[in-house]
Write a protein that holds these residues in place. Structure first.
Motif, mmCIF file in Angstrom:
data_model
loop_
_atom_site.group_PDB
_atom_site.id
_atom_site.type_symbol
_atom_site.label_atom_id
_atom_site.label_comp_id
_atom_site.label_asym_id
_atom_site.label_seq_id
_atom_site.Cartn_x
_atom_site.Cartn_y
_atom_site.Cartn_z
ATOM 1 N N HIS A 72 0.826 -1.209 0.000
ATOM 2 C CA HIS A 72 0.000 0.000 0.000
ATOM 3 C C HIS A 72 0.863 1.263 0.000
ATOM 4 O O HIS A 72 0.425 2.307 -0.426
ATOM 5 C CB HIS A 72 -1.023 -0.012 1.141
ATOM 6 C CG HIS A 72 -0.563 0.611 2.406
ATOM 7 N ND1 HIS A 72 0.153 -0.076 3.360
ATOM 8 C CD2 HIS A 72 -0.698 1.883 2.885
ATOM 9 C CE1 HIS A 72 0.429 0.751 4.357
ATOM 10 N NE2 HIS A 72 -0.085 1.935 4.109
ATOM 11 N N TYR A 73 2.129 1.137 0.442
ATOM 12 C CA TYR A 73 3.007 2.320 0.411
ATOM 13 C C TYR A 73 3.224 2.834 -1.004
ATOM 14 O O TYR A 73 3.316 4.019 -1.235
ATOM 15 C CB TYR A 73 4.392 1.978 0.972
ATOM 16 C CG TYR A 73 4.398 1.670 2.434
ATOM 17 C CD1 TYR A 73 4.015 2.645 3.356
ATOM 18 C CD2 TYR A 73 4.778 0.418 2.895
ATOM 19 C CE1 TYR A 73 4.011 2.368 4.697
ATOM 20 C CE2 TYR A 73 4.782 0.143 4.244
ATOM 21 C CZ TYR A 73 4.391 1.113 5.137
ATOM 22 O OH TYR A 73 4.394 0.829 6.471
ATOM 23 N N ILE A 76 4.586 6.653 -1.374
ATOM 24 C CA ILE A 76 5.937 6.587 -1.944
ATOM 25 C C ILE A 76 5.815 6.476 -3.455
ATOM 26 O O ILE A 76 5.176 5.558 -3.969
ATOM 27 C CB ILE A 76 6.708 5.361 -1.387
ATOM 28 C CG1 ILE A 76 6.870 5.483 0.123
ATOM 29 C CG2 ILE A 76 8.075 5.233 -2.062
ATOM 30 C CD1 ILE A 76 7.502 4.266 0.772
ATOM 31 N N ARG A 111 -0.242 0.398 9.751
ATOM 32 C CA ARG A 111 0.716 1.252 9.050
ATOM 33 C C ARG A 111 0.037 2.015 7.933
ATOM 34 O O ARG A 111 -0.571 1.386 7.062
ATOM 35 C CB ARG A 111 1.853 0.399 8.465
ATOM 36 C CG ARG A 111 2.836 -0.090 9.507
ATOM 37 C CD ARG A 111 3.640 -1.239 9.022
ATOM 38 N NE ARG A 111 2.841 -2.433 8.904
ATOM 39 C CZ ARG A 111 3.287 -3.576 8.384
ATOM 40 N NH1 ARG A 111 4.506 -3.686 7.947
ATOM 41 N NH2 ARG A 111 2.497 -4.628 8.297
ATOM 42 N N SER A 112 0.015 3.340 7.902
ATOM 43 C CA SER A 112 0.641 4.196 8.902
ATOM 44 C C SER A 112 -0.373 5.278 9.301
ATOM 45 O O SER A 112 -0.176 6.457 9.073
ATOM 46 C CB SER A 112 1.894 4.860 8.324
ATOM 47 O OG SER A 112 2.771 3.877 7.824
ATOM 48 N N ILE A 161 5.336 -5.975 14.681
ATOM 49 C CA ILE A 161 4.738 -4.702 14.270
ATOM 50 C C ILE A 161 3.794 -4.203 15.372
ATOM 51 O O ILE A 161 2.581 -4.106 15.160
ATOM 52 C CB ILE A 161 3.967 -4.811 12.925
ATOM 53 C CG1 ILE A 161 4.753 -5.597 11.871
ATOM 54 C CG2 ILE A 161 3.624 -3.408 12.424
ATOM 55 C CD1 ILE A 161 5.888 -4.838 11.205
ATOM 56 N N CYS A 188 7.106 2.202 13.276
ATOM 57 C CA CYS A 188 6.427 1.072 12.641
ATOM 58 C C CYS A 188 6.680 0.985 11.148
ATOM 59 O O CYS A 188 6.501 -0.070 10.560
ATOM 60 C CB CYS A 188 4.929 1.156 12.921
ATOM 61 S SG CYS A 188 4.210 2.708 12.370
ATOM 62 N N SER A 189 7.046 2.085 10.507
ATOM 63 C CA SER A 189 7.137 2.045 9.047
ATOM 64 C C SER A 189 7.823 3.314 8.570
ATOM 65 O O SER A 189 8.123 4.209 9.356
ATOM 66 C CB SER A 189 5.733 1.989 8.439
ATOM 67 O OG SER A 189 5.085 3.227 8.679
ATOM 68 N N ALA A 190 7.992 3.396 7.266
ATOM 69 C CA ALA A 190 8.615 4.576 6.673
ATOM 70 C C ALA A 190 7.767 5.823 6.930
ATOM 71 O O ALA A 190 8.265 6.941 6.894
ATOM 72 C CB ALA A 190 8.804 4.362 5.179
#
Lengths: 195, 659
Positions: free
Chosen positions: A63-64, A139, B549-550, B579, B621-623
Motif C-alpha cells: 500500500h506504500y 511513496i 501502518r501508517s 509490528i 512502525c514504518s517509513a
C-alpha cells in the motif's frame, strides 16, 4: 492404415491426467520475496482456485507504493482454471476410448494452448498489478514499476522477487513434456507405417 | 658455589612478582572471549530468566553472551508499555490493600514435568506484598498474580514440585494470623505470631493458581525452600531462622542458637488431611488477578476463605531437622536423596540424607519438640558435613555429575564439592560478594550443567562508574572441566537474586508472533476501520480506534469536553510479527500504550483544559511512522460542539453528530 494409439500413447494419457489432477492437491506457482527486514522471507502460492501464503503481509507492504491489494474473489481465473483443467481430463478419457491418433494430437495441443493462455494471462495480471498504481500513494519513485518477474529473479527497490513453478506447476510441465514426446513418437510411428 | 648478590636480588624480585595477588585479568582464561561470543545473527544457547530484585520485574538474558533480551513487567508498573496503567492491566496489581504499583522480586521457578523444565510457565515471587505471579512463556507475559493471606513477606517462594503440582509460598516475617493487631515484644511474638507455608495448586493444563491449603507453623522466619524429588517427592524442605522467636534486633537475637531448623513438610500427607476434612476454613480476604487471553483484559477476584492445617494437631505432617546456624539456602540434589542446608553464620555445610531422615522418623529418633512439632536428632538425619568450605555459605546448585556448587557471601567465592565424599574440589573468587548462583537446570532432576552463573551483591570496579549507584552484576563461569573458569561479566537490572535458565530450543519455537484479530473478544475491539467510532455515555467518551501502518482511525476527534473521561481503545490491526503500534496523547498523566498486533488496549485520559491535543504512534512502525498522528479537540465544559470524528475522507469514518 492403423490410426490407433500405441501402448505408450495410451499410458501417457493416464499419466498426464494423473499429473493434472495433482493441481487440486498442490500449489501451481510460487512467488518468493526477501528483504533485509524480512529475513524469514515472504511467500505467496498460487493454486488453480486460490491464492495462499503471506498475502495479507504483501498487501500491507504494497500500500506504500499504491499497488492494488490481492483478493481471491478478484480473480475469475480461479473459476475458469478448474473448469478448463477438469474438462481437459474428461476429454483425455474420451481420447483414450476413441483411440485415434488425430484426437491425441488435438488433445496435446489443447494442453499447450491452456499453458500458453495461462502464462499470458499471468503476465497481463502482473503487468497491471505492477504498473497500475494509486496516484495518491505515499511513496512514488519516478519511472519505477513493480511488475513481478513472469519466471525467474528480479530486484525491485528493497525487495528481491523469485517467481517459479511450485510442485503442481512441475506436474503440469511433466504432463506437457510427456504428451509432446508421446505425440512426436506417434507421429514417427505413423510415418514409418506409411513407408 | 657462590651466587652473586645480583642474581639473588633478581631471584627475590621474581618471587615477589609471582606472589602478587590474583587479579581479574589473571582469573580469565585465554579462550573466554571465544566461548561467550555469539556472532551477529546467531542465537544464544540458553534463556536466562533473572529476578529483578527491587525493580519488581523479571529480566531475560541470553547465555553465554549475557545480552539483555527483555524486561518483563510483573510486579511493578511499566509506563513504557502501559502495564499497570492501561485499563486492561490495572487489575493485575490489585491487592487486599488496594492497587500496589511496586514490589521486591527475588526468586523464579520454571515449570517442571517429571522433574525437568518444560518451558511452559515461569513463576515469580513478590516479597513485600506477598504474591506469586505466573508468566506465560509463549507470549512472555504476566498472566496471573495471586495474593497470599496470612503472610508477612513472601520470601520462601516460588519453589515447585517436580510435576508443577504446587508452587510454594512461605513467610519470611511471622505475623499474627488474620491480620490481627498485637503488641511488639518477644512475649507477644511467641504467643501470637505464626509463620505459614502456603501450597498454591497449579492446574496442569491452564496453569491457573489457587491457594489449596496453608500450614500454620510456629512463629519463625522461613527463608528458602525446595521440593523433594524422586524418592523425596511428596516432601517440601524449608530453611528457617529466628527460631529464638525475637521480635527486635534480630541481628543479635536471632543469632543466639547454635542450630535453627530445616522444616520438612509432608505435603502428600497434607493433601490426605485436606481430603479427609481435617483442614479448618479460615475467613480472610485476598486477591486473585487473571489476564484473559481472549479479551486481552485482566480481572480481579476476591477470595474470602482459606483452608489451614495445624501441625500441632496433625502430628505426622511436619518434622524439624536441626541445622547450624541461621540456615539460608536449602537445596535438594538431582537424585532427591540429599538436602543441603547452608547456615550463613556456620563454618561448615551440613548435608542430610533423605533415607536417614525417613528412618529417623520410623525409629522416633527425636531430641524433643519445638512448639509441639517433633525435632529429629541432628546426627540421625545427617549424611555428613563439608568441612571448612568457606565463609558464609548461602545457596547450592548441582551439575548432575555428583558435584555441588555453593556460593559464599563473606569469602566471595563459589566452591565446588563432591556430594558423595563431601570433599572440596575447587574454588573460584567472585567479584564481589555473591548471593545466589545458578547452574542451568541445577534445581531439576537433569541439570543441563555446562555453566554456573554468580549473581553478585557488590559491583565496585566491574564497570564504568555511574555515580553512587552502580550497575548490578552477574558472572558466567564454565564448569565443563575439573576447574571452574570465569568467562564473562554482564550487568543486570535491579538487584539479581535467584535465576533460572533453560535451553533455547525449549522456548524459542513456541513464541507467539501476534494475536489473531478474528479471536479478539475485547468489548471495545474495532476489528477493522469500518468498526471505528466515538461514543458518548454521560461524561465518558469511548474512542474505538484502530492502528495500522501508517495511520490511526479516527485521527480527528471533536466534541470532547474538559472533564470528560476519554477512553482510547486502540486495536492494532496488523497481523505480522514485530509490528506493535504505540499510542500517546499530549498531557496524559499516566503512560503510553504499546499495542501488540491483534490486541486491544485502553488508555484513560481526562483533559483538564480546552485546546487541541495531538496524539501519535510511539513505536517506529514504518517509513511513514512519523505521519501516524492525529488531533483531539477539547472544548470547554457545556460546549455545543457536536461529537464527530474522521480519518481522511472515506465514508466509513464520516462525521456523525452526537446523539
Amino acid at each position: 492404415m492403423n490410426r490407433k494409439l500405441s501402448a505408450f500413447g495410451k499410458v501417457s494419457i493416464i499419466l498426464a491426467i494423473g499429473c493434472i489432477v495433482m493441481l487440486w492437491i498442490v500449489p501451481m506457482w510460487r512467488i518468493d520475496l526477501a528483504a533485509p527486514q524480512y529475513p524469514e522471507g515472504i511467500s505467496m502460492q498460487i493454486w488453480i482456485n486460490d491464492v495462499k501464503g503471506d498475502v495479507e503481509i504483501i498487501n500491507g507492504l504494497n500500500h506504500y507504493i499504491g499497488m492494488k491489494t490481492i483478493h481471491k474473489n478478484d480473480f475469475k481465473e480461479f473459476v475458469y482454471m478448474p473448469v478448463a483443467l477438469g474438462a481437459f481430463c474428461l476429454l483425455g478419457l474420451l481420447v483414450l476410448v476413441l483411440n485415434r491418433r488425430a484426437w491425441f494430437y488435438a488433445w496435446t495441443g489443447l494442453l499447450l494452448l491452456i499453458a500458453a493462455v495461462s502464462m499470458y494471462d499471468f503476465w497481463k495480471w502482473e503487468y497491471d498489478y505492477g504498473h497500475n498504481l494509486d496516484p495518491t500513494a505515499p511513496i512514488k519513485v519516478p519511472g519505477m514499476a513493480y511488475q513481478p518477474p513472469l519466471i525467474g529473479y528480479k530486484k525491485m527497490l528493497n525487495f528481491e522477487a523469485l517467481s517459479q513453478p511450485d510442485i503442481g506447476g512441475w506436474f503440469f510441465i511433466a504432463a506437457a513434456l510427456l504428451l509432446t514426446s508421446a505425440a512426436f513418437y506417434e507421429w514417427r510411428r505413423a510415418k514409418k507405417q506409411r513407408l | 658455589m657462590k651466587l652473586s648478590p645480583l642474581l639473588l636480588a633478581a631471584a627475590a624480585a621474581l618471587t615477589v612478582q609471582s606472589c602478587k595477588m590474583k587479579s581479574t585479568e589473571s582469573a580469565v582464561g585465554g579462550d573466554a572471549a571465544a566461548r561467550t561470543y555469539v556472532a551477529p545473527g546467531k542465537y544464544d544457547e540458553l534463556y536466562n530468566f533473572v529476578s529483578g530484585g527491587f525493580s519488581g520485574q523479571v529480566a531475560v538474558y541470553g547465555l553465554p553472551s549475557g545480552r539483555l533480551l527483555k524486561v518483563l513487567p510483573v510486579f511493578s508498573v511499566n509506563p513504557e508499555n502501559g502495564y499497570g496503567y492501561s485499563e486492561e492491566t490495572k487489575p493485575m496489581l490489585n491487592t487486599s490493600h488496594g492497587f500496589v504499583p511496586w514490589d521486591d522480586q527475588h526468586h523464579l521457578a520454571l515449570s517442571q514435568t517429571n522433574g525437568e523444565h518444560d518451558g511452559r510457565w515461569l513463576f515469580a515471587n513478590a516479597n513485600n506484598s506477598p504474591r506469586v505471579a505466573r508468566i506465560d512463556l509463549k507470549a512472555f507475559k504476566t498472566m496471573e498474580i495471586i495474593e497470599l493471606p496470612n503472610s508477612g513477606g513472601n520470601h520462601s517462594s516460588p519453589f515447585l514440585t517436580e510435576n508443577t503440582e504446587y508452587v510454594i509460598a512461605g513467610t519470611r516475617f511471622s505475623v499474627p494470623v488474620g491480620n490481627a493487631e498485637s503488641p511488639l515484644d518477644n512475649a507477644s511474638y511467641k504467643k501470637n505470631f505464626k509463620s505459614t507455608a502456603s501450597f498454591i495448586g497449579i492446574d496442569k493444563n491452564s496453569g491457573h493458581m489457587n491457594v489449596a491449603f496453608q500450614i500454620i507453623l510456629p512463629g519463625m522466619d522461613l527463608d528458602l525452600s525446595r521440593a523433594g524429588k524422586g524418592p523425596s517427592h511428596g516432601w517440601f524442605f524449608f530453611s528457617t531462622y529466628n527460631t529464638e522467636q525475637a521480635s527486635t534486633l534480630l541481628e543479635v537475637n536471632a543469632s543466639q542458637k547454635d542450630k535453627d531448623f530445616i522444616v520438612a513438610v509432608n505435603w502428600k500427607k497434607a493433601e490426605e488431611y485436606v481430603k479427609a476434612g481435617k483442614a479448618k476454613k479460615m475467613a480472610t480476604e485476598y486477591y486473585h488477578n487473571t489476564f484473559n487471553e481472549e479479551n486481552h483484559t485482566a480481572t480481579s477476584e476476591i477470595i474470602k476463605e482459606v483452608l489451614t492445617l495445624d501441625p500441632e494437631e496433625l502430628k505426622d505432617l511436619v518434622y524439624l531437622i536441626p541445622c547450624p546456624k541461621s540456615p539460608h539456602g536449602c537445596d535438594v540434589d538431582p537424585s532427591g536423596e540429599y538436602i543441603v542446608g547452608s547456615g550463613k553464620l556456620a563454618a561448615l555445610i551440613p548435608v542430610f540424607a533423605f533415607q536417614k531422615f525417613v528412618k529417623a522418623i520410623e525409629d522416633k529418633a527425636f531430641e524433643g519438640e519445638y512448639n509441639g512439632i517433633p525435632v529429629i536428632k541432628y546426627e540421625a538425619a545427617l549424611h555428613g558435613e563439608v568441612q571448612k568450605p568457606g565463609l558464609g555459605p548461602l545457596h547450592t546448585e548441582f551439575d548432575g555429575k555428583g558435584n555441588a556448587y555453593t556460593s559464599f557471601f563473606v569469602s566471595s567465592e563459589i566452591v565446588k564439592w563432591s556430594i558423595k565424599d563431601l570433599k572440596v574440589l575447587d574454588r573460584v573468587p567472585t567479584y564481589y560478594s555473591i548471593g545466589h548462583l545458578m547452574v542451568p537446570g541445577g534445581d531439576t532432576k537433569k541439570p543441563y550443567g555446562k555453566y554456573v552463573v554468580a549473581y553478585n551483591k557488590i559491583t565496585k570496579d566491574r564497570y564504568l562508574p555511574t555515580g553512587p549507584e552502580l550497575a548490578q552484576s552477574a558472572q558466567l563461569y564454565s564448569i565443563e572441566g575439573d576447574k571452574m573458569q570465569l568467562l564473562l561479566d554482564f550487568p543486570t537490572i535491579g538487584e539479581p537474586h535467584y535465576a533460572q535458565a533453560i535451553p533455547a530450543e525449549k522456548i524459542k519455537d513456541q513464541s507467539v508472533k501476534f494475536f489473531d484479530i478474528a479471536k479478539n473478544k475485547h468489548p471495545y475491539v474495532a476489528a477493522g476501520e469500518k468498526a471505528t467510532k466515538v461514543e458518548r455515555k454521560g461524561n465518558q467518551v469511548h474512542v474505538y480506534m484502530t492502528a495500522i501502518r501508517s495511520h490511526l482511525t479516527p485521527d480527528n476527534i471533536e466534541g470532547v469536553q474538559v472533564g470528560d473521561e476519554v477512553y482510547f481503545h486502540i486495536t492494532n490491526l496488523e497481523q505480522d510479527w514485530d509490528i506493535p503500534h504505540g499510542f500517546a496523547i499530549k498531557h496524559a498523566a499516566t503512560a503510553e500504550l504499546l499495542v501488540m498486533p491483534g490486541e486491544t488496549s485502553t488508555l484513560k485520559f481526562i483533559p483538564t483544559q480546552p485546546g487541541v491535543y495531538p496524539f501519535y504512534c510511539t513505536d517506529f512502525c514504518s517509513a511513514l511512522h512519523q505521519e501516524m498522528q492525529g488531533y483531539m479537540r477539547v472544548s470547554p465544559k457545556g460546549s455545543n460542539v457536536p461529537l464527530k470524528w474522521h480519518t481522511g475522507g472515506t465514508d466509513s469514518t464520516a462525521a456523525v453528530a452526537a446523539k
